[in-house]
Scaffold this motif. Structure first.
Motif, PDB file in Angstrom:
ATOM      1  N   ASP A  50       0.828  -1.215   0.000  1.00 19.42           N
ATOM      2  CA  ASP A  50       0.000   0.000   0.000  1.00 19.42           C
ATOM      3  C   ASP A  50       0.860   1.261   0.000  1.00 19.42           C
ATOM      4  O   ASP A  50       0.522   2.251  -0.658  1.00 19.42           O
ATOM      5  CB  ASP A  50      -0.921   0.009   1.227  1.00 19.42           C
ATOM      6  N   GLU A  51       1.975   1.239   0.741  1.00 25.41           N
ATOM      7  CA  GLU A  51       2.872   2.403   0.767  1.00 25.41           C
ATOM      8  C   GLU A  51       3.516   2.625  -0.605  1.00 25.41           C
ATOM      9  O   GLU A  51       3.679   3.762  -1.037  1.00 25.41           O
ATOM     10  CB  GLU A  51       3.953   2.190   1.825  1.00 25.41           C
ATOM     11  N   VAL A  52       3.876   1.522  -1.265  1.00 23.86           N
ATOM     12  CA  VAL A  52       4.448   1.641  -2.607  1.00 23.86           C
ATOM     13  C   VAL A  52       3.428   2.258  -3.565  1.00 23.86           C
ATOM     14  O   VAL A  52       3.747   3.154  -4.349  1.00 23.86           O
ATOM     15  CB  VAL A  52       4.926   0.264  -3.130  1.00 23.86           C
ATOM     16  N   SER A  53       2.184   1.799  -3.474  1.00 21.58           N
ATOM     17  CA  SER A  53       1.121   2.349  -4.331  1.00 21.58           C
ATOM     18  C   SER A  53       0.910   3.829  -4.057  1.00 21.58           C
ATOM     19  O   SER A  53       0.715   4.625  -4.985  1.00 21.58           O
ATOM     20  CB  SER A  53      -0.188   1.584  -4.100  1.00 21.58           C
ATOM     21  N   GLN A  54       0.956   4.198  -2.781  1.00 19.89           N
ATOM     22  CA  GLN A  54       0.807   5.610  -2.409  1.00 19.89           C
ATOM     23  C   GLN A  54       1.953   6.443  -2.975  1.00 19.89           C
ATOM     24  O   GLN A  54       1.744   7.543  -3.494  1.00 19.89           O
ATOM     25  CB  GLN A  54       0.776   5.727  -0.882  1.00 19.89           C
ATOM     26  N   LEU A  55       3.176   5.909  -2.904  1.00 24.16           N
ATOM     27  CA  LEU A  55       4.342   6.611  -3.431  1.00 24.16           C
ATOM     28  C   LEU A  55       4.240   6.811  -4.940  1.00 24.16           C
ATOM     29  O   LEU A  55       4.596   7.863  -5.469  1.00 24.16           O
ATOM     30  CB  LEU A  55       5.612   5.823  -3.095  1.00 24.16           C
ATOM     31  N   MET A  56       3.733   5.786  -5.631  1.00 26.35           N
ATOM     32  CA  MET A  56       3.689   5.817  -7.093  1.00 26.35           C
ATOM     33  C   MET A  56       2.523   6.640  -7.654  1.00 26.35           C
ATOM     34  O   MET A  56       2.383   6.773  -8.868  1.00 26.35           O
ATOM     35  CB  MET A  56       3.581   4.394  -7.650  1.00 26.35           C
ATOM     36  N   GLY A 100       8.706  10.944  -1.289  1.00 27.31           N
ATOM     37  CA  GLY A 100       8.206  10.327  -0.057  1.00 27.31           C
ATOM     38  C   GLY A 100       7.502  11.333   0.822  1.00 27.31           C
ATOM     39  O   GLY A 100       6.446  11.072   1.405  1.00 27.31           O
ATOM     40  N   ILE A 101       8.084  12.534   0.904  1.00 22.56           N
ATOM     41  CA  ILE A 101       7.480  13.619   1.699  1.00 22.56           C
ATOM     42  C   ILE A 101       6.210  14.130   1.022  1.00 22.56           C
ATOM     43  O   ILE A 101       5.165  14.311   1.665  1.00 22.56           O
ATOM     44  CB  ILE A 101       8.498  14.766   1.884  1.00 22.56           C
ATOM     45  N   LYS A 102       6.279  14.366  -0.294  1.00 24.50           N
ATOM     46  CA  LYS A 102       5.126  14.880  -1.031  1.00 24.50           C
ATOM     47  C   LYS A 102       3.922  13.951  -0.943  1.00 24.50           C
ATOM     48  O   LYS A 102       2.777  14.401  -0.855  1.00 24.50           O
ATOM     49  CB  LYS A 102       5.496  15.074  -2.509  1.00 24.50           C
ATOM     50  N   GLN A 103       4.198  12.644  -0.981  1.00 24.78           N
ATOM     51  CA  GLN A 103       3.109  11.666  -0.982  1.00 24.78           C
ATOM     52  C   GLN A 103       2.633  11.312   0.423  1.00 24.78           C
ATOM     53  O   GLN A 103       1.787  10.440   0.597  1.00 24.78           O
ATOM     54  CB  GLN A 103       3.541  10.393  -1.716  1.00 24.78           C
ATOM     55  N   GLY A 104       3.185  11.975   1.423  1.00 28.13           N
ATOM     56  CA  GLY A 104       2.699  11.814   2.793  1.00 28.13           C
ATOM     57  C   GLY A 104       3.068  10.511   3.461  1.00 28.13           C
ATOM     58  O   GLY A 104       2.363  10.052   4.371  1.00 28.13           O
ATOM     59  N   LEU A 105       4.195   9.901   3.047  1.00 32.30           N
ATOM     60  CA  LEU A 105       4.617   8.651   3.678  1.00 32.30           C
ATOM     61  C   LEU A 105       5.306   8.950   5.002  1.00 32.30           C
ATOM     62  O   LEU A 105       6.069   9.910   5.115  1.00 32.30           O
ATOM     63  CB  LEU A 105       5.554   7.874   2.761  1.00 32.30           C
ATOM     64  N   SER A 106       5.054   8.111   5.977  1.00 31.69           N
ATOM     65  CA  SER A 106       5.621   8.348   7.308  1.00 31.69           C
ATOM     66  C   SER A 106       7.088   7.950   7.378  1.00 31.69           C
ATOM     67  O   SER A 106       7.842   8.459   8.206  1.00 31.69           O
ATOM     68  CB  SER A 106       4.830   7.573   8.362  1.00 31.69           C
ATOM     69  N   SER A 107       7.516   7.010   6.524  1.00 31.28           N
ATOM     70  CA  SER A 107       8.901   6.548   6.567  1.00 31.28           C
ATOM     71  C   SER A 107       9.735   7.208   5.471  1.00 31.28           C
ATOM     72  O   SER A 107       9.213   7.622   4.447  1.00 31.28           O
ATOM     73  CB  SER A 107       8.959   5.021   6.400  1.00 31.28           C
ATOM     74  N   HIS A 108      11.014   7.296   5.731  1.00 27.13           N
ATOM     75  CA  HIS A 108      11.956   7.898   4.772  1.00 27.13           C
ATOM     76  C   HIS A 108      12.056   7.000   3.537  1.00 27.13           C
ATOM     77  O   HIS A 108      12.241   5.791   3.646  1.00 27.13           O
ATOM     78  CB  HIS A 108      13.320   8.039   5.437  1.00 27.13           C
ATOM     79  N   VAL A 109      11.949   7.596   2.357  1.00 27.31           N
ATOM     80  CA  VAL A 109      12.017   6.829   1.108  1.00 27.31           C
ATOM     81  C   VAL A 109      13.406   6.980   0.502  1.00 27.31           C
ATOM     82  O   VAL A 109      13.897   8.095   0.333  1.00 27.31           O
ATOM     83  CB  VAL A 109      10.955   7.303   0.091  1.00 27.31           C
ATOM     84  N   ASN A 110      14.039   5.857   0.213  1.00 26.65           N
ATOM     85  CA  ASN A 110      15.333   5.873  -0.464  1.00 26.65           C
ATOM     86  C   ASN A 110      15.414   4.692  -1.423  1.00 26.65           C
ATOM     87  O   ASN A 110      14.630   3.744  -1.330  1.00 26.65           O
ATOM     88  CB  ASN A 110      16.484   5.842   0.555  1.00 26.65           C
ATOM     89  N   HIS A 124      17.456   2.185  -1.717  1.00 29.02           N
ATOM     90  CA  HIS A 124      17.707   0.888  -1.079  1.00 29.02           C
ATOM     91  C   HIS A 124      16.413   0.286  -0.531  1.00 29.02           C
ATOM     92  O   HIS A 124      16.188  -0.924  -0.624  1.00 29.02           O
ATOM     93  CB  HIS A 124      18.723   1.056   0.048  1.00 29.02           C
ATOM     94  N   LYS A 125      15.560   1.134   0.019  1.00 30.57           N
ATOM     95  CA  LYS A 125      14.300   0.653   0.583  1.00 30.57           C
ATOM     96  C   LYS A 125      13.388   0.095  -0.511  1.00 30.57           C
ATOM     97  O   LYS A 125      12.694  -0.907  -0.308  1.00 30.57           O
ATOM     98  CB  LYS A 125      13.599   1.774   1.346  1.00 30.57           C
ATOM     99  N   LEU A 126      13.389   0.732  -1.689  1.00 26.11           N
ATOM    100  CA  LEU A 126      12.577   0.219  -2.796  1.00 26.11           C
ATOM    101  C   LEU A 126      13.113  -1.116  -3.306  1.00 26.11           C
ATOM    102  O   LEU A 126      12.349  -2.012  -3.635  1.00 26.11           O
ATOM    103  CB  LEU A 126      12.546   1.236  -3.938  1.00 26.11           C
ATOM    104  N   ARG A 127      14.430  -1.243  -3.387  1.00 34.52           N
ATOM    105  CA  ARG A 127      15.033  -2.516  -3.805  1.00 34.52           C
ATOM    106  C   ARG A 127      14.689  -3.623  -2.820  1.00 34.52           C
ATOM    107  O   ARG A 127      14.341  -4.739  -3.203  1.00 34.52           O
ATOM    108  CB  ARG A 127      16.550  -2.347  -3.916  1.00 34.52           C
ATOM    109  N   HIS A 128      14.756  -3.307  -1.543  1.00 35.86           N
ATOM    110  CA  HIS A 128      14.421  -4.302  -0.529  1.00 35.86           C
ATOM    111  C   HIS A 128      12.936  -4.659  -0.573  1.00 35.86           C
ATOM    112  O   HIS A 128      12.558  -5.816  -0.380  1.00 35.86           O
ATOM    113  CB  HIS A 128      14.799  -3.789   0.857  1.00 35.86           C
ATOM    114  N   SER A 129      12.099  -3.662  -0.840  1.00 32.88           N
ATOM    115  CA  SER A 129      10.655  -3.922  -0.942  1.00 32.88           C
ATOM    116  C   SER A 129      10.371  -4.849  -2.118  1.00 32.88           C
ATOM    117  O   SER A 129       9.553  -5.766  -2.016  1.00 32.88           O
ATOM    118  CB  SER A 129       9.896  -2.606  -1.121  1.00 32.88           C
ATOM    119  N   PHE A 130      11.039  -4.623  -3.243  1.00 32.27           N
ATOM    120  CA  PHE A 130      10.925  -5.504  -4.406  1.00 32.27           C
ATOM    121  C   PHE A 130      11.213  -6.948  -4.006  1.00 32.27           C
ATOM    122  O   PHE A 130      10.448  -7.874  -4.312  1.00 32.27           O
ATOM    123  CB  PHE A 130      11.915  -5.029  -5.479  1.00 32.27           C
ATOM    124  N   ALA A 131      12.345  -7.144  -3.309  1.00 37.10           N
ATOM    125  CA  ALA A 131      12.764  -8.491  -2.936  1.00 37.10           C
ATOM    126  C   ALA A 131      11.804  -9.126  -1.928  1.00 37.10           C
ATOM    127  O   ALA A 131      11.425 -10.291  -2.059  1.00 37.10           O
ATOM    128  CB  ALA A 131      14.174  -8.448  -2.362  1.00 37.10           C
TER     129      ALA A 131
END
Length: 307
Positions: free
Chosen positions: A124-130, A236-246, A248-255
């Motif tokens: 859901d966070e990925v969808s919100q970011l995208m 990450g800030i614009k989309q209102g996510l509570s966690s820092h977006v970087n 590495h985090k997206l690569r880890h989320s993919f995996a």
């Protein structure tokens, strides 16, 4: 504030030669080379403060003193291990070059640190970011970067190094040059392909100077690693996510999301470009409750009889 200590040529020359070796012959990434440079420079400055001005004068007790001094300066266990690894590799290279007879760092261990498990975003966070629209080319470029990073599980350096020729739109895959110059092909996914199709025509408006997939909308030059990091953080800030977006985090989320859905650790290892399965096991960490559910549902001895 302490003034930086000048390093004599008797120490700096070997460092410069080693950095050229890992950059040219081993073809390590610029980030890795810079990390080695920073750590070896810090160690050399400490050696000068200890009146040790030649590498051949370095002994095992001196290495232990360097580690202790680094620890007292506030260096965390992970950073301390990185510094010691750089020193050990550098001294191994000197032995191989005939500069030293033995490596004084052999047999010395750094303090053990707890295993750091990278955090991931949920679906859901990925969808919100995208959720970025087509308002302007800059937004389209950034959305495309996010989709490619998450869709193919790339490292940050792999994303910034992508060229147009690396993308096969017909086959829906990307050719990646990973660590150690190892090449692999990775599926891109429907969404990443759609956004690449949106971005490519806009990219031509900026008279790109090279074949980079992702370019600056100001200069037309290849985007730097730092620029991508800043853009991801901004979204990450614009989309209102509570966690820092970087990245590495997206690569880890993919995996993590792939492993949760498929359970195929070997396939995820191949997609990530990991040489060792143990790296993937940490990088694609699943919480114990999820593993327990899989075990309870699948293992013959785990299934409970209905009462």
């Amino acid at each position: 504030m302490n003034q930086p200590i000048d390093i004599p040529e008797t120490l700096s020359t070997a460092i410069e030669q080693f950095l050229r070796y890992i950059q040219v012959e081993r073809r390590l990434s610029p980030v890795t080379v810079e990390n080695y440079h920073r750590q070896l420079t810090a160690l050399a400055q400490m050696m000068v403060a200890m009146n040790i001005c030649e590498w051949k004068s370095l002994e095992s007790q001196h290495v232990r003193m360097l580690l202790a001094k680094s620890h007292r300066s506030g260096l965390q266990p992970t950073s301390l291990a990185l510094r010691f690894s750089a020193l050990r590799s550098f001294l191994d290279w000197q032995v191989a070059q005939g500069m030293l007879d033995v490596n004084p760092a052999k047999g010395i261990r750094t303090p053990k640190s707890g295993r750091h498990l990278p955090k991931n975003m949920d679906v859901d966070e990925v969808s919100q970011l995208m959720n970025i629209d087509l308002k302007d080319p800059l937004s389209v470029r950034d959305r495309t970067m996010l989709e490619v990073m998450y869709g193919a599980g790339l490292r940050l350096s792999e994303l910034t190094n992508l060229n147009i020729s690396d993308i096969d739109m017909n086959e829906g895959e990307v050719r990646v040059l990973g660590k150690g110059s190892k090449e692999r092909k990775v599926p891109l996914g429907r969404k990443a392909l759609e956004w690449l199709q949106n971005w490519f025509p806009m990219r031509e408006l900026y008279a790109p100077e090279d074949k980079a997939v992702f370019i600056s909308t100001q200069s037309g030059k290849r985007l730097s690693v730092r620029s991508v990091q800043k853009r991801f953080e901004l979204w990450g800030i614009k989309q209102g996510l509570s966690s820092h977006v970087n990245p590495h985090k997206l690569r880890h989320s993919f995996a993590t999301h792939l492993l949760e859905s498929s359970g195929d650790l070997r396939a995820v290892q191949e997609l990530l470009g990991h040489a060792n399965l143990s790296t993937t096991q940490v990088y694609t960490h699943l919480d114990f409750q999820h593993l327990a559910k899989v075990y309870d549902a699948a293992h013959p001895r785990a299934k409970r009889e209905k009462s």
